[in-house]
Design a protein around this motif. Structure first.
Motif, PDB file in Angstrom:
ATOM      1  N   UNK A  49      33.819  26.475  37.314  1.00  0.00           N
ATOM      2  CA  UNK A  49      35.214  26.557  37.734  1.00  0.00           C
ATOM      3  C   UNK A  49      35.437  26.264  39.217  1.00  0.00           C
ATOM      4  N   UNK A  50      34.628  26.841  40.092  1.00  0.00           N
ATOM      5  CA  UNK A  50      34.809  26.585  41.531  1.00  0.00           C
ATOM      6  C   UNK A  50      34.539  25.113  41.865  1.00  0.00           C
ATOM      7  N   UNK A  51      33.436  24.521  41.379  1.00  0.00           N
ATOM      8  CA  UNK A  51      33.240  23.095  41.672  1.00  0.00           C
ATOM      9  C   UNK A  51      34.404  22.230  41.182  1.00  0.00           C
ATOM     10  N   UNK A  52      34.927  22.545  39.992  1.00  0.00           N
ATOM     11  CA  UNK A  52      36.081  21.800  39.463  1.00  0.00           C
ATOM     12  C   UNK A  52      37.319  21.999  40.339  1.00  0.00           C
ATOM     13  N   UNK A  53      37.599  23.263  40.735  1.00  0.00           N
ATOM     14  CA  UNK A  53      38.776  23.554  41.554  1.00  0.00           C
ATOM     15  C   UNK A  53      38.681  22.861  42.914  1.00  0.00           C
ATOM     16  N   UNK A  54      37.503  22.862  43.515  1.00  0.00           N
ATOM     17  CA  UNK A  54      37.322  22.204  44.815  1.00  0.00           C
ATOM     18  C   UNK A  54      37.473  20.688  44.675  1.00  0.00           C
ATOM     19  N   UNK A  55      36.827  20.104  43.676  1.00  0.00           N
ATOM     20  CA  UNK A  55      36.947  18.650  43.455  1.00  0.00           C
ATOM     21  C   UNK A  55      38.408  18.270  43.202  1.00  0.00           C
ATOM     22  N   UNK A  56      39.082  19.051  42.373  1.00  0.00           N
ATOM     23  CA  UNK A  56      40.486  18.760  42.070  1.00  0.00           C
ATOM     24  C   UNK A  56      41.357  18.931  43.304  1.00  0.00           C
ATOM     25  N   UNK A  57      41.119  19.993  44.073  1.00  0.00           N
ATOM     26  CA  UNK A  57      41.907  20.227  45.287  1.00  0.00           C
ATOM     27  C   UNK A  57      41.738  19.127  46.314  1.00  0.00           C
ATOM     28  N   UNK A  58      40.507  18.633  46.454  1.00  0.00           N
ATOM     29  CA  UNK A  58      40.241  17.543  47.396  1.00  0.00           C
ATOM     30  C   UNK A  58      40.812  16.216  46.899  1.00  0.00           C
ATOM     31  N   UNK A  59      40.749  15.993  45.596  1.00  0.00           N
ATOM     32  CA  UNK A  59      41.187  14.725  45.014  1.00  0.00           C
ATOM     33  C   UNK A  59      42.710  14.634  44.887  1.00  0.00           C
ATOM     34  N   UNK A  60      43.351  15.767  44.649  1.00  0.00           N
ATOM     35  CA  UNK A  60      44.791  15.773  44.355  1.00  0.00           C
ATOM     36  C   UNK A  60      45.625  15.508  45.604  1.00  0.00           C
ATOM     37  N   UNK A  61      46.747  14.842  45.382  1.00  0.00           N
ATOM     38  CA  UNK A  61      47.719  14.724  46.462  1.00  0.00           C
ATOM     39  C   UNK A  61      48.379  16.088  46.662  1.00  0.00           C
ATOM     40  N   UNK A  62      49.063  16.265  47.749  1.00  0.00           N
ATOM     41  CA  UNK A  62      49.638  17.568  48.119  1.00  0.00           C
ATOM     42  C   UNK A  62      50.617  18.064  47.044  1.00  0.00           C
ATOM     43  N   UNK A  63      50.320  19.223  46.470  1.00  0.00           N
ATOM     44  CA  UNK A  63      51.135  19.758  45.382  1.00  0.00           C
ATOM     45  C   UNK A  63      52.492  20.265  45.860  1.00  0.00           C
ATOM     46  N   UNK A  64      52.695  20.376  47.164  1.00  0.00           N
ATOM     47  CA  UNK A  64      54.014  20.749  47.668  1.00  0.00           C
ATOM     48  C   UNK A  64      54.960  19.552  47.723  1.00  0.00           C
ATOM     49  N   UNK A  65      54.423  18.368  47.489  1.00  0.00           N
ATOM     50  CA  UNK A  65      55.244  17.158  47.505  1.00  0.00           C
ATOM     51  C   UNK A  65      55.775  16.794  46.123  1.00  0.00           C
ATOM     52  N   UNK A  66      55.776  17.733  45.219  1.00  0.00           N
ATOM     53  CA  UNK A  66      56.282  17.490  43.868  1.00  0.00           C
ATOM     54  C   UNK A  66      57.598  18.252  43.706  1.00  0.00           C
ATOM     55  N   UNK A  67      58.631  17.530  43.349  1.00  0.00           N
ATOM     56  CA  UNK A  67      59.946  18.127  43.103  1.00  0.00           C
ATOM     57  C   UNK A  67      59.939  18.580  41.641  1.00  0.00           C
ATOM     58  N   UNK A  68      59.278  19.717  41.408  1.00  0.00           N
ATOM     59  CA  UNK A  68      59.044  20.212  40.050  1.00  0.00           C
ATOM     60  C   UNK A  68      60.337  20.339  39.254  1.00  0.00           C
ATOM     61  N   UNK A  69      61.407  20.735  39.921  1.00  0.00           N
ATOM     62  CA  UNK A  69      62.686  20.944  39.255  1.00  0.00           C
ATOM     63  C   UNK A  69      63.228  19.666  38.623  1.00  0.00           C
ATOM     64  N   UNK A  70      62.743  18.516  39.076  1.00  0.00           N
ATOM     65  CA  UNK A  70      63.191  17.243  38.512  1.00  0.00           C
ATOM     66  C   UNK A  70      62.142  16.632  37.594  1.00  0.00           C
ATOM     67  N   UNK A  71      61.111  17.412  37.277  1.00  0.00           N
ATOM     68  CA  UNK A  71      60.013  16.902  36.457  1.00  0.00           C
ATOM     69  C   UNK A  71      59.721  17.779  35.245  1.00  0.00           C
ATOM     70  N   UNK A  72      60.651  18.644  34.890  1.00  0.00           N
ATOM     71  CA  UNK A  72      60.410  19.565  33.780  1.00  0.00           C
ATOM     72  C   UNK A  72      60.035  18.841  32.486  1.00  0.00           C
ATOM     73  N   UNK A  73      60.589  17.649  32.258  1.00  0.00           N
ATOM     74  CA  UNK A  73      60.316  16.921  31.019  1.00  0.00           C
ATOM     75  C   UNK A  73      58.960  16.216  31.033  1.00  0.00           C
ATOM     76  N   UNK A  74      58.383  16.030  32.206  1.00  0.00           N
ATOM     77  CA  UNK A  74      57.124  15.299  32.330  1.00  0.00           C
ATOM     78  C   UNK A  74      55.982  16.070  31.663  1.00  0.00           C
TER      79      UNK A  74
END
Length: 191
Positions: A151-176
């Motif tokens: 779990x930790x290796x996956x979380x670290x790899x995902x955190x490093x690979x992912x774009x900034x999760x604060x840059x997602x306007x979740x309220x406009x992506x509910x259907x996604x």
């Protein structure tokens, strides 16, 4: 409450960095300008419950219901003087349950530690680092082994690979679909 205070009082370097990441991203910039809130008063729960299984909105509501949590439990910032930085920490708090949804992690100690590892890499907030480092002390040896080897290796790899999760306007992506958003952000499928 004390964890929230810790996040505010130790985030003096991380919060400006997160704000700058948002300012330099089209969707993040819109979020900073419009300052949406994720609260029961702003969510159309009936609409979200009616969305197809696998969609962000439906899975988020399922997460809230299954774990008996509410977005309204996130306290407003009290120790961040800059209005924009106060919004950044508030937004971080309000999307925390969406991180659980995206990462497929429950609210038990193991799930919280995994989310904190991901958030620590993503945000650089000292409270996330502390939660990731010291949260496991209450786990059994079997859970510690799964945490350390998978779990930790996956979380670290995902955190490093992912774009900034604060840059997602979740309220406009509910259907996604959640899978589509994970792929878009660069979050690897959960182990």
């Amino acid at each position: 409450d004390m964890v929230a205070v810790l996040g505010e009082t130790t985030g003096c370097l991380a919060l400006p960095n997160l704000r700058d990441k948002m300012k330099n991203h089209p969707e993040g910039y819109r979020i900073l300008q419009e300052r949406p809130r994720i609260r029961l008063s702003t969510l159309d729960m009936a609409r979200l419950q009616g969305l197809p299984d696998g969609s962000l909105g439906r899975e988020y509501v399922r997460f809230l219901e299954d774990n008996k949590v509410s977005p309204d439990t996130r306290m407003p910032p009290k120790f961040v003087d800059d209005e924009e930085l106060a919004y950044v920490i508030q937004r971080y708090r309000e999307v925390h349950d969406l991180m659980h949804t995206l990462l497929g992690m429950p609210t038990n100690m193991l799930g919280e530690v995994v989310v904190k590892w991901f958030e620590a890499v993503q945000t650089g907030l000292p409270m996330c680092v502390l939660g990731a480092a010291f949260g496991p002390v209450r786990l059994s040896s079997r859970k510690l082994q799964v945490l350390a080897t998978e779990l930790v290796p996956w979380a670290i790899r995902s955190g490093l690979n992912a774009s900034c999760v604060l840059n997602v306007y979740y309220e406009q992506r509910w259907e996604q679909p959640v899978e589509s958003l994970r792929e878009e952000l660069g979050i690897f499928p959960p182990p």
